[in-house]
Design a protein around this motif. Structure first.
Motif, PDB file in Angstrom:
ATOM      1  N   UNK A 230       0.001   3.286   8.677  1.00 53.88           N
ATOM      2  CA  UNK A 230       1.176   3.153   9.645  1.00 53.88           C
ATOM      3  C   UNK A 230       2.647   3.335   9.167  1.00 53.88           C
ATOM      4  N   UNK A 231       2.791   4.671   8.489  1.00 61.44           N
ATOM      5  CA  UNK A 231       4.023   4.949   7.669  1.00 61.44           C
ATOM      6  C   UNK A 231       4.777   6.039   8.353  1.00 61.44           C
ATOM      7  N   UNK A 232       6.141   6.068   7.957  1.00 63.81           N
ATOM      8  CA  UNK A 232       6.843   7.175   8.272  1.00 63.81           C
ATOM      9  C   UNK A 232       7.484   7.554   7.199  1.00 63.81           C
ATOM     10  N   UNK A 233       7.457   8.887   6.771  1.00 63.50           N
ATOM     11  CA  UNK A 233       7.660   9.613   5.568  1.00 63.50           C
ATOM     12  C   UNK A 233       9.064  10.642   5.946  1.00 63.50           C
TER      13      UNK A 233
ATOM     14  N   UNK B 227       6.222   1.131   9.306  1.00 63.79           N
ATOM     15  CA  UNK B 227       7.064   0.628  10.396  1.00 63.79           C
ATOM     16  C   UNK B 227       5.763   0.799  11.554  1.00 63.79           C
ATOM     17  N   UNK B 228       6.135  -0.082  12.626  1.00 66.03           N
ATOM     18  CA  UNK B 228       5.099   0.030  13.872  1.00 66.03           C
ATOM     19  C   UNK B 228       5.538   1.153  14.682  1.00 66.03           C
ATOM     20  N   UNK B 229       4.587   1.917  15.220  1.00 63.28           N
ATOM     21  CA  UNK B 229       5.192   3.159  16.112  1.00 63.28           C
ATOM     22  C   UNK B 229       5.582   4.131  15.402  1.00 63.28           C
TER      23      UNK B 229
ATOM     24  N   UNK C 236       8.795   6.834  16.305  1.00 63.10           N
ATOM     25  CA  UNK C 236      10.077   6.775  15.565  1.00 63.10           C
ATOM     26  C   UNK C 236      10.439   8.025  14.990  1.00 63.10           C
ATOM     27  N   UNK C 237       9.370   9.094  14.424  1.00 63.46           N
ATOM     28  CA  UNK C 237       9.419  10.261  13.782  1.00 63.46           C
ATOM     29  C   UNK C 237      10.009  11.205  14.801  1.00 63.46           C
ATOM     30  N   UNK C 238       9.413  11.231  16.181  1.00 66.39           N
ATOM     31  CA  UNK C 238       9.881  11.992  17.375  1.00 66.39           C
ATOM     32  C   UNK C 238      11.361  11.748  17.626  1.00 66.39           C
TER      33      UNK C 238
END
Length: 117
Positions: A79-82, A102-104, A108-110
């Motif tokens: 569950x990571x955002x890069x 992060x959650x979701x 968040x990426x979108x």
């Protein structure tokens, strides 16, 4: 550890909470113009730790990979955002990638992608 991401008009505000590794930077304000790319999922495993904590699936600290500095702050590597960054400065280091738990992360990426483009 609770992290809060806010999408502002011209930048992404990331509040790290009380991270002991980021005592001087409790939050980062990353301009959309500094974001080159966004992905989610498992990070590249071959990063060399310079400062911080590496334990199982958890990483918190500054890492070196592919000739650049990366800031990793996550407990669950799935569950990571890069965020691929255009040499965004944090302290005395120019960060080429921020990987944050992060959650979701897909949502968040979108949302960030819509503002970057």
């Amino acid at each position: 550890m609770t992290r809060k991401i806010q999408l502002m008009e011209t930048y992404v505000n990331i509040d790290f909470g009380n991270s002991p590794l980021l005592k001087f930077h409790k939050e980062l304000q990353i301009p959309y113009s500094s974001i080159k790319g966004i992905t989610t999922g498992r990070p590249i495993p071959n990063a060399f730790k310079l400062f911080g904590l590496l334990l199982g699936g958890m990483r918190n600290g500054l890492f070196r990979s592919n000739g650049g500095y990366q800031l990793h702050i996550f407990e669950n590597e799935i569950e990571t955002l890069h965020l691929d960054l255009n040499s965004f400065k944090v302290g005395k280091f120019k960060i080429s990638k921020l990987i944050i738990g992060v959650e979701n992360p897909e949502e968040i990426s979108k949302n960030i992608s819509e503002r970057v483009n």
